[in-house]
Design a protein around this motif. Structure first.
Motif, mmCIF file in Angstrom:
data_model
loop_
_atom_site.group_PDB
_atom_site.id
_atom_site.type_symbol
_atom_site.label_atom_id
_atom_site.label_comp_id
_atom_site.label_asym_id
_atom_site.label_seq_id
_atom_site.Cartn_x
_atom_site.Cartn_y
_atom_site.Cartn_z
ATOM 1 N N CYS A 53 -15.060 -20.966 28.119
ATOM 2 C CA CYS A 53 -13.940 -21.861 27.854
ATOM 3 C C CYS A 53 -14.305 -23.057 26.977
ATOM 4 O O CYS A 53 -15.457 -23.481 26.920
ATOM 5 C CB CYS A 53 -13.343 -22.356 29.166
ATOM 6 S SG CYS A 53 -12.630 -21.042 30.188
ATOM 7 N N TYR A 68 -7.197 -26.346 28.019
ATOM 8 C CA TYR A 68 -8.397 -25.654 27.539
ATOM 9 C C TYR A 68 -8.064 -24.308 26.922
ATOM 10 O O TYR A 68 -6.971 -23.767 27.108
ATOM 11 C CB TYR A 68 -9.441 -25.501 28.645
ATOM 12 C CG TYR A 68 -9.082 -24.640 29.845
ATOM 13 C CD1 TYR A 68 -9.480 -23.306 29.924
ATOM 14 C CD2 TYR A 68 -8.390 -25.171 30.929
ATOM 15 C CE1 TYR A 68 -9.196 -22.531 31.042
ATOM 16 C CE2 TYR A 68 -8.099 -24.407 32.051
ATOM 17 C CZ TYR A 68 -8.510 -23.083 32.103
ATOM 18 O OH TYR A 68 -8.230 -22.312 33.206
ATOM 19 N N LEU A 69 -9.020 -23.806 26.152
ATOM 20 C CA LEU A 69 -8.953 -22.465 25.581
ATOM 21 C C LEU A 69 -9.769 -21.532 26.465
ATOM 22 O O LEU A 69 -10.857 -21.903 26.924
ATOM 23 C CB LEU A 69 -9.531 -22.439 24.163
ATOM 24 C CG LEU A 69 -8.998 -23.441 23.147
ATOM 25 C CD1 LEU A 69 -9.732 -23.262 21.816
ATOM 26 C CD2 LEU A 69 -7.497 -23.294 22.958
ATOM 27 N N GLU A 70 -9.275 -20.309 26.653
ATOM 28 C CA GLU A 70 -10.012 -19.324 27.442
ATOM 29 C C GLU A 70 -10.249 -18.058 26.620
ATOM 30 O O GLU A 70 -9.471 -17.106 26.689
ATOM 31 C CB GLU A 70 -9.266 -18.964 28.726
ATOM 32 C CG GLU A 70 -10.057 -17.988 29.608
ATOM 33 C CD GLU A 70 -9.310 -17.510 30.843
ATOM 34 O OE1 GLU A 70 -9.968 -16.921 31.718
ATOM 35 O OE2 GLU A 70 -8.080 -17.712 30.917
ATOM 36 N N GLN A 87 -11.930 -16.172 17.442
ATOM 37 C CA GLN A 87 -11.024 -17.328 17.346
ATOM 38 C C GLN A 87 -9.619 -16.947 17.789
ATOM 39 O O GLN A 87 -8.966 -17.706 18.497
ATOM 40 C CB GLN A 87 -11.022 -17.866 15.914
ATOM 41 C CG GLN A 87 -10.124 -19.058 15.662
ATOM 42 C CD GLN A 87 -10.164 -19.491 14.204
ATOM 43 O OE1 GLN A 87 -11.189 -19.429 13.528
ATOM 44 N NE2 GLN A 87 -9.015 -19.916 13.690
ATOM 45 N N VAL A 94 -2.505 -22.633 17.224
ATOM 46 C CA VAL A 94 -2.757 -23.751 18.130
ATOM 47 C C VAL A 94 -2.983 -24.992 17.272
ATOM 48 O O VAL A 94 -3.797 -24.973 16.346
ATOM 49 C CB VAL A 94 -4.005 -23.505 19.005
ATOM 50 C CG1 VAL A 94 -4.163 -24.640 20.021
ATOM 51 C CG2 VAL A 94 -3.944 -22.151 19.676
ATOM 52 N N LEU A 141 -7.253 -16.231 24.906
ATOM 53 C CA LEU A 141 -7.593 -15.670 23.601
ATOM 54 C C LEU A 141 -8.497 -14.458 23.795
ATOM 55 O O LEU A 141 -9.720 -14.596 23.909
ATOM 56 C CB LEU A 141 -8.302 -16.717 22.740
ATOM 57 C CG LEU A 141 -7.573 -18.050 22.541
ATOM 58 C CD1 LEU A 141 -8.487 -19.052 21.863
ATOM 59 C CD2 LEU A 141 -6.308 -17.844 21.718
ATOM 60 N N HIS A 168 -3.531 -23.871 29.886
ATOM 61 C CA HIS A 168 -4.533 -23.328 28.974
ATOM 62 C C HIS A 168 -3.974 -22.132 28.205
ATOM 63 O O HIS A 168 -2.848 -21.701 28.451
ATOM 64 C CB HIS A 168 -5.833 -22.972 29.699
ATOM 65 C CG HIS A 168 -5.760 -21.823 30.660
ATOM 66 N ND1 HIS A 168 -5.283 -21.927 31.951
ATOM 67 C CD2 HIS A 168 -6.143 -20.520 30.534
ATOM 68 C CE1 HIS A 168 -5.367 -20.766 32.566
ATOM 69 N NE2 HIS A 168 -5.886 -19.889 31.720
ATOM 70 N N LEU A 169 -4.764 -21.635 27.265
ATOM 71 C CA LEU A 169 -4.379 -20.531 26.391
ATOM 72 C C LEU A 169 -5.404 -19.415 26.519
ATOM 73 O O LEU A 169 -6.607 -19.678 26.549
ATOM 74 C CB LEU A 169 -4.307 -20.997 24.934
ATOM 75 C CG LEU A 169 -3.482 -22.257 24.668
ATOM 76 C CD1 LEU A 169 -3.602 -22.668 23.201
ATOM 77 C CD2 LEU A 169 -2.024 -22.062 25.057
ATOM 78 N N PHE A 173 -4.387 -13.727 20.669
ATOM 79 C CA PHE A 173 -3.881 -14.840 21.475
ATOM 80 C C PHE A 173 -2.768 -14.254 22.334
ATOM 81 O O PHE A 173 -1.658 -14.045 21.872
ATOM 82 C CB PHE A 173 -3.386 -15.929 20.523
ATOM 83 C CG PHE A 173 -2.762 -17.145 21.166
ATOM 84 C CD1 PHE A 173 -2.734 -17.335 22.542
ATOM 85 C CD2 PHE A 173 -2.203 -18.128 20.352
ATOM 86 C CE1 PHE A 173 -2.150 -18.470 23.100
ATOM 87 C CE2 PHE A 173 -1.625 -19.260 20.906
ATOM 88 C CZ PHE A 173 -1.598 -19.427 22.274
#
Length: 295
Positions: A50, A58-60, A285, A249, A17, A14-15, A96
């Protein structure tokens, strides 16, 4: 001997942010056509909301829920919160900050990082409650190991071992109106990309391939480019030169036309770069979002 992920190439997990407000992040990501999960509360002062994708990544989006708890966590040696604080002090509350890699042995990764002189600190084990859109709950447990280069406060990587994966149905959380089904590429900016090779190679468990700094993970690509190349590719300003900063991304979507129509309907400014749909970074974002049609 059973071969573990820690002995091979690590997949993207995951990433992270950072954001000042989960409410802002939720509103922004929803307007981009993502389903955003209920807020998750960490036991050390941070919280998230998320975005889960069908490919398992997933994005966090990450905010500070309790300043006092976060301060206490940093004082106690919590590397996750300490690195988040370093990032916010350096670049502000929107951005990010980290690429997270999957592993089945955070302890083995910690050992590799220490041996390479790239450990950012002790491992971290924790659990938190998880709730799906139907209200079903479970407990998620993780163990993390952190890698960073000395003086590199804008970006770091860490390995995430899922000790207990939530036994809940995520299908509703993965049905995004923008058509996003996964992450195909993460792009970082550096004014000296070659200097980042050792850090990233150790973290992902593989050297860069071909010419330049490109890492082919089992489920995605991690690319490090210079600021001029980044701007030329995506039409997004790279800002001031930096040693290493995660910046974009790239999501796989089923139909670029459908994604573009949704963004237009939601009054989201977007541009076309070759066949990519590019959305500039905004509050909540954190990075440039690129939507790419994958057949």
């Amino acid at each position: 001997m059973i071969r573990t992920i820690a002995a091979g190439i690590h997949p993207l997990d995951h990433l992270v942010l950072p954001t000042q407000s989960l409410d802002v992040a939720r509103a922004r990501l929803s307007s981009l056509g993502f389903v955003v999960a209920p807020n998750g509360i960490h036991p050390f002062g941070t919280e998230n909301c998320c975005v889960f994708l069908a490919d398992g990544t997933y994005l966090e989006p990450l905010a500070i829920g309790s300043e006092l708890a976060a301060i206490d966590a940093v004082a106690a040696g919590n590397v996750f919160v300490a690195r988040d604080r370093l990032y916010r002090d350096s670049r502000g509350d929107e951005g990010f900050s980290a690429v997270v890699l999957g592993t089945d042995s955070a302890d083995a990764d910690y050992g590799r990082y220490v041996e390479a002189g790239l450990s950012a600190g002790d491992t971290l084990s924790f659990s938190r409650a998880f709730t799906d859109t139907a209200g079903r709950s479970d407990t998620a447990s993780f163990k993390l190991a952190f890698a960073a280069a000395q003086g590199q406060t804008d970006a770091f990587l860490f390995a995430c071992q899922r000790i207990n994966a939530p036994d809940v149905d995520r299908s509703a959380l993965q049905a995004h109106a923008n058509g996003a089904i996964g992450i195909v590429e993460v792009v970082a900016i550096s004014d000296q990309p070659a200097e980042q090779n050792r850090l990233i190679s150790v973290a992902v468990g593989s050297p860069a391939s071909g010419q330049g700094s490109t890492y082919h993970l089992p489920n995605a690509t991690l690319s490090v480019v210079d600021p001029a190349s980044f701007t030329a590719r995506f039409g997004v300003s790279a800002g001031s030169p930096t040693r290493l900063r995660f910046a974009a991304v790239v999501f796989a979507v089923g139909s670029a036309d459908a994604t573009s129509r949704l963004l237009a309907a939601n009054a989201i400014q977007h541009d076309i770069a070759d066949t990519d749909i590019v959305v500039q970074p905004a509050s909540g974002q954190g990075a440039a979002f690129i939507f790419r049609e994958i057949q």
